[in-house]
Design a protein around this motif. Sequence first.
Motif, short mmCIF file in Angstrom:
data_model
loop_
_atom_site.label_atom_id
_atom_site.label_comp_id
_atom_site.label_asym_id
_atom_site.label_seq_id
_atom_site.Cartn_x
_atom_site.Cartn_y
_atom_site.Cartn_z
N VAL A 135 -9.10 4.52 0.51
CA VAL A 135 -8.10 4.35 1.80
C VAL A 135 -8.38 3.89 3.11
CG1 VAL A 135 -8.12 6.60 2.03
CG2 VAL A 135 -6.11 5.41 2.70
N ARG A 187 -4.17 11.47 4.33
CA ARG A 187 -4.03 11.06 2.58
C ARG A 187 -5.59 11.38 2.29
NH1 ARG A 187 -3.17 11.69 -1.42
NH2 ARG A 187 -2.10 10.76 -2.98
N SER A 195 0.97 -1.07 -0.04
CA SER A 195 0.07 -0.11 0.14
C SER A 195 0.83 1.34 -0.12
CB SER A 195 -0.88 -0.07 1.32
OG SER A 195 -1.62 1.21 1.43
N SER A 200 -6.75 13.85 -0.72
CA SER A 200 -7.41 13.38 -1.97
C SER A 200 -8.83 14.06 -2.14
CB SER A 200 -7.34 11.94 -1.79
OG SER A 200 -8.01 11.41 -3.09
N ASP A 244 1.10 4.48 -2.86
CA ASP A 244 0.99 5.67 -2.60
C ASP A 244 2.40 6.41 -3.17
OD1 ASP A 244 -0.25 7.87 -1.41
OD2 ASP A 244 0.57 7.96 0.52
N THR A 280 1.90 7.39 -6.46
CA THR A 280 1.02 8.71 -6.95
C THR A 280 1.91 9.94 -6.97
OG1 THR A 280 0.14 8.88 -4.56
CG2 THR A 280 -1.10 7.54 -5.83
N LEU A 338 -5.61 1.73 -1.16
CA LEU A 338 -4.31 1.67 -0.14
C LEU A 338 -4.98 1.09 1.13
CD1 LEU A 338 -3.23 5.43 -0.37
CD2 LEU A 338 -2.31 3.59 -1.72
N THR A 366 0.48 4.01 3.88
CA THR A 366 0.75 5.39 2.93
C THR A 366 2.41 5.43 2.96
OG1 THR A 366 0.44 6.77 4.93
CG2 THR A 366 -1.29 6.31 3.75
N MET A 368 -9.20 7.45 -5.24
CA MET A 368 -8.69 6.77 -3.91
C MET A 368 -9.71 6.25 -3.10
SD MET A 368 -6.02 8.35 -1.22
CE MET A 368 -4.48 8.21 -2.45
#
Length: 522
Positions: free
Chosen positions: A356, A394, A241, A398, A245, A248, A262, A266, A354
Motif C-alpha cells: 500500500v 490501513r 485502489s 494489516s 480495498d 477485502t 493499493l 483506500t 498487502m
Amino acid sequence: MKHLSFYTSTVVLAAIPLTAVFAHPTWIVGQTVRTTSGPVDGHAASVASGVSEYLGIPYAQPPVGGLRFQPPVRYKGTRKLNGKDFGLACYPSNITGYDADFPKELVEQYGITDVGLKIIESILNPGLPVGEDCLTLNIWTKPQTGTKRKAVMVYVHGGSFVSGSSAERVYNGQFFADQEDVVFITINYRLSIFGFPGSPDLTQNLGLLDQRLALEWVRDNIASFGGDPSRITLVGESAGSASVDHHTFAWANDPIVSGVILMSGTARGIAPRTPEAGAASWYNTTSLLGCGDATSITSPEDLLRCMQAVPAASIIKTLVSTLNSPTSSPYSPTIDNQLVFADPSTRRAAKVAMLVGNTDNEMALMRVLTANDPGDALVHELSQVTFVCPAAARAARSAREGNPTWRYRWHGVFPNTQLATRPGPSGAYHYSEVPVVFGNVDQSLVKNTRAEERVSGFVRGAWAAFARDPVKGLLRYGGEGGWPRYVEHERTLARIGWENRTGLNLEVGNRYDQGCTEEGST
C-alpha cells in the motif's frame, strides 16, 4: 518506445530440460484458448512480440434492457471471439466540466507544461468509444517461457468511479507479461450512475459486483492462459485502489486473491456516499427523465422499467459535472453494509498480503483543475486526509493482523511526467506513477530518460515480485537486505523513485504521517 528489460524473468538454464523450464513449450503466440466465454483468438502484442494479447473478452452479459441497473450476469458463450480489439469503455459521467480547450488562465496560473496539458487531456478526455455493452477484460501472457504456472495480476483502473477504461493505452500490460513472468489482466466495470445508481430500491454498488464477477472469471479460466489461480493479486489505483480495498471487506471469507496492491486509495480515504446522497442523485436523474421520484405515486418497479427504457445518451445528459458538483463523489460506492461499510475499521478484513502506498504530492493533479488556488497548506491537508493517513492506518492494521505488509511512497518526477513548473502543483502527483509502472509513458513530446527506464523496470519488478510470492517476494527484492515488512517506527517505508534513483530508499514508516490518527484521519 524503447523498453529496457532490467528485471526480465525469463529463465535460460541449459542444464535443465525444456520440459522443466517451459510451461507450454509448444505454445504459439496468439493461439486459440478455450474459456467459459467461448474460444478466443489472440495475437502478438504491439511491442513485446512474444506476448500473446487477448482483448475484449466478455465476462458478463451486456447490462442492457432488463439488465440495466441490475447485478451482472455471468457470460457463457460458444462462438469464437476474435480477441483483436478492446471492448467499449463503460459510459462515463461528465468529469471535465470544460466544453472546449483547457482554460488558458489555469495554464498560465500554474505554469502547466505541454507535457502536462497532454497528460490532463488523456485523463479527462481519452476519446474512447463508449457504450453499455462494456463488461470485458483483456489478458497478456507469455506461457512459452518462465514458470509453469505464472502468478496473475488483475488491474482495476481509476477515474473517480465516473471515467476510465481498460482500453486506455497507459494500462497495456504487455511489459509486465514480457519482463516479469506474470499473466496480466485489465478489466472494465460499470461507472457513474450505471455502476453506482444509488437507488434505495435496487442493489447498490453494481460496479463492485462487476469487478468481483471479472475476478471469478479469472479464477475459473486463467489456468488455460498459463496462470496460477491460487496466486492472483488484485491491483488498483485511485478509485480502483479504493475498490480493491472494498473487496477485502466485502469478501473477507472468500477473497479469491492472495495479495492486494493499493495505489493511492483506500475504502476509508476515498469515502463512499451515504445512502441519502445516493438516493438524492438517483431521484434527481429519474425526475429529470420523467420517470418519477421518491414522492411520486410511481411504484419502484415502474420507475425502474422507465429508467431501463430511456436511451443511455439521455441519461448521460442529466448527470452532474463531477468537477463542478457540490460533493466530491456524486457517483461512487454507496454504504449498504453488505459490500460497502460506514466504518470499515469495525469489519473483519481478508487475510491477504498487502502492498500500500501513495505519491509524494497527491493533490497536485486536482489543484491544476481548480481556478481558485487553495494554497499549499490546504492541499497538504487534503492529501493527508484523503490518501496518506488512510494508507498509514490501513498498513498499520494489516501488519497488526499478521498479514505480510509493505508500504511505499512514490517520488519519481521525469521530464515526460512533469505536470507544471510551479512548485505547488508539480512533483509526484496523483496518478503520475501509473504510466511509469506500466512502462507506457507517452513519448510523443519527450522521450524517457535512462533513469526513468531504470526506475520503471525496478517498480514493475517490485510489483511482480509481490505477486509471485506475496509472503516473501519483496523480502528478497531491491538489493542487499531486501524490502522489510512494514513497521511503523522502523525504516521500512520504501521511497521509490527517490531523486529518480533506482532501488529502495528506506525511511521510518511514519515519516510522512503528520497529524494522522490511528483511525486514518487528521
